[in-house]
Every structure is written in C-alpha cells, then in structure tokens.
Design an enzyme around this catalytic site. Structure first.
Site, PDB file in Angstrom:
ATOM      1  N   GLU A  56     112.689  26.503  20.709  1.00  0.00           N
ATOM      2  CA  GLU A  56     112.949  27.624  19.684  1.00  0.00           C
ATOM      3  C   GLU A  56     114.327  27.009  19.317  1.00  0.00           C
ATOM      4  O   GLU A  56     115.175  26.473  18.622  1.00  0.00           O
ATOM      5  CB  GLU A  56     113.468  28.654  19.928  1.00  0.00           C
ATOM      6  CG  GLU A  56     111.895  29.573  19.945  1.00  0.00           C
ATOM      7  CD  GLU A  56     111.419  29.541  21.522  1.00  0.00           C
ATOM      8  OE1 GLU A  56     110.705  30.481  21.775  1.00  0.00           O
ATOM      9  OE2 GLU A  56     111.850  28.072  22.028  1.00  0.00           O
ATOM     10  N   ASP A 204      90.017   4.495  51.250  1.00  0.00           N
ATOM     11  CA  ASP A 204      89.937   4.675  50.444  1.00  0.00           C
ATOM     12  C   ASP A 204      92.013   4.020  50.175  1.00  0.00           C
ATOM     13  O   ASP A 204      92.600   2.898  49.173  1.00  0.00           O
ATOM     14  CB  ASP A 204      90.021   5.096  49.128  1.00  0.00           C
ATOM     15  CG  ASP A 204      88.407   4.774  48.338  1.00  0.00           C
ATOM     16  OD1 ASP A 204      87.629   3.854  48.902  1.00  0.00           O
ATOM     17  OD2 ASP A 204      87.914   6.232  47.904  1.00  0.00           O
TER      18      ASP A 204
END
Length: 364
Positions: A56, A204
């Site tokens: 705003e 991983d």
C-alpha cells in the site's frame, strides 16, 4: 457484493504484482496493491521484502495526490498494527482515499478484521472478497501458518511413468530433464525451507540450495535425523543459509555436530521416530510459511500417512524404470479401497519433455 469489470481488472493486476514477491517477502505475505481514480490506474506497488514498506505504501507513493478520492485494490486486508513498519490503514486514511477493496481477510490475530473496521470508522467504503481464491493461492503458507500454527508442506519428486523415483541401487540422476530441474529452483526459491531425511543426506549428500542465478535469499535446510547421524562434513552444512536438524530429544547430540553451527532441535518421538507434527509446529513458530520436502520414500510416506502434506509437485518423465525400482512413498499396506489417499489435480503442464502435476490431498 457486486464488482464491475474494472474492479476485476485492478485486482487481477494487484495479484500479478503480489507474485513479484514470491521469493522475497517471507515470513510476511506476498501482497500487491493498485490505486485507481476516474477509471484509470494511478498507482501500483507490491511488498518487496520483509521489514520494508508494504504494498500500500509503494502504491500511495506512486499515486501521489492522485490517490485522493481514489479506489484502492489490495490482495490482503491492510495491516492495522505496528510491526517493523507503521500500520497501512493509517496511511490510507491520511491519503483520503474513498474506497478500499481487498481480496481476503488477514488471519493474523493482530489484524483479522481490524483493518476493515478502522477504515469503515474513518468513513471509507470497504469491500472484500474480490478474487479471493486467487489471493489464497498466492499465500498458502502464510495463511495456513496463521490459521493452524503449521506451515504449508509441499512434496516435490521426480518419477518415471511407472511411478518410480530411483533404480533399485538408488541411482536417480537424472530422471527428469534439465527444464524440470530449472523449474524446481523457482519452487525452492519461494520456499522458506527445504526438508529432507537423513537417508537422503547419507546417500546423496545434497546441497538443497537455490541455484537459479536470481535469488539472493537461501531457504533454510532441514534434516530429519532421529539419531543425529548427519556427517559434520555434509555439503549442506557448508553452504550459506541456516540449517536445522530435528532429532529425538532423548538421544544426545554429538558435540561435533553442534559445532557446525546447525540448530539441533530435540523433539519427542512417535514409534521411535521424530514427531513430524511437532517439527512442523516448531517451524511455524520460527515464521516458516512454505516447506518443500525433497526426500525419500520413508519421510514422504510418513508425511502422507499422517495427513501433513498440503501439496504434491510431481515431475513425470517419459521413461520406465521397471518393477524393481524404488517407489516414492513408503506407506502401510492397504486392504480396503476406502483407505486410499485421494488427490485433487490443481494444475498440469508440460515442462520440456516432462509433465508437471500439482496435486492437493482431499481432506475428509
């Protein structure tokens, strides 16, 4: 309440502006604002970063004196409390706007209807509900955190046409194509945190960071690690950004792990594993809105089974991995079709050679 075509046009523009803050506003909501007068847009703005001016304020600055007597379109109820910035309702009242239209009420207890009330008390016409569904979709995490005390949980996975995420030996690079992997980076960027399990870390050694060449903010990385087995030389511990490791409170945390700087969070257990609901409540208390899960079948299956998943982001590659390959969810055996997990398809689109599907569980 009735809205005309111009109202819809202005709110649609405000929603588009709000999306510019997808990766930068958290823990705040993404908000856009448009100011119009005499059938013409005179000001625009969006919330760019937490701690900085709200949408705003940017729109009022853009409009200047033209905001007087104008209509303001905001994707979320304007704030009425002082935080790191002053209340936006005060700025709107001081600007002498005539009308404020917002899409949805702000569920933050410090706002929740008070912005509406204060504007009305100042003699400003106030309407709400315009394009509410679209506004909800921009801020699923913030809205859920405020309403339920938990973040929005999104599982991301890449799978073959026959529903597998890796070969039997664990190999999974790469099921999906480069375009899909680039798309994942954008979803990571809009997330407050990326969550994985200790099994994925050990197998991983992932980075779980954003690598899109645009983002300057890295999401936190979260490891679910009941027995504190995270290696101190794990790649994600060495990269910029916060790391949180959630383990069982009855198990001592190795001193070497504490010395990495990771936030080691001890939590209660369920069946010998970390209570995932407690994890999510703790993340919400830290201001996390959206959590993206990139993990193996155990953690993903647990979250699905406990009803803690809000969305699934599935990249399906045009490949077949065969019957011995790994499935994405480790779930209890079902003997009754009534116990199936039902999903709603929210969106589907082609990404390179792959298909990307977004599903949301059907809540009973």
């Amino acid at each position: 309440m009735s809205f005309n075509t111009f109202d819809y046009k202005c709110m649609a523009r405000a929603l588009l502006l709000a999306r510019r803050g997808l990766a930068t506003t958290h823990p705040n909501p993404r908000v856009g604002c448009v100011i119009a007068r005499d059938g013409e847009v005179v000001g625009e703005g969006w919330h760019r970063k937490a701690g900085e001016a709200h949408a705003e304020i940017h729109a009022l600055m853009d409009a200047g004196d033209k905001a007087v007597g104008g209509s303001v379109y905001i994707t979320l109820e304007p704030c009425s409390h002082s935080g790191r910035t002053p209340p936006c309702v005060d700025a709107l009242i001081d600007a002498k706007v005539a009308r404020v239209v917002f899409a949805i009420e702000d569920p933050n207890p410090e706002v929740k209807g008070s912005g509406f009330q204060r504007l009305q008390e100042a003699g400003i016409e106030v309407q709400s509900g315009l394009m509410a569904a679209e506004a909800e979709d921009i801020n699923p995490g913030f809205l859920k955190r405020m309403r339920s005390g938990r973040p929005w949980v999104r599982i991301k996975l890449a799978q073959s046409v026959d529903g597998h995420i890796a070969l039997a030996n664990g190999s999974s690079q790469w099921i999906s194509g480069s375009e899909s992997r680039a798309d994942v980076q954008n979803w990571r960027a809009r997330s407050d945190a990326i969550m994985t399990g200790i099994g994925t870390v050990l197998a991983d050694d992932p980075s779980l960071n954003v690598r899109n060449g645009k983002s300057t903010i890295q999401p936190a990385r979260i490891i679910i690690d009941s027995h504190w087995r995270t290696p101190v030389n794990a790649r994600l511990l060495k990269l910029p950004g916060d790391v949180l490791i959630a383990g069982l409170q009855e198990n001592p945390v190795p001193q070497a792990l504490r010395e990495t700087g990771a936030d080691c969070l001890g939590l209660p257990s369920i069946d010998g594993r970390v209570d995932m609901d407690a994890v999510l409540c703790s993340l919400a208390e830290r201001g996390f809105n959206e959590v993206q899960v990139e993990a193996g079948a155990t953690l993903c299956g647990t979250l699905i089974h406990q009803g803690l998943v809000d969305e699934l982001l599935i990249y399906q590659a045009p490949v077949i991995l065969g019957g011995a390959a790994m499935s994405p969810f480790a779930l209890p055996r079902l003997d009754n079709m009534d116990d199936r997990v039902h999903l709603n398809l929210v969106d589907s689109r082609r990404i390179g050679k792959d298909m990307r599907f977004r599903f949301r569980p059907v809540r009973s």
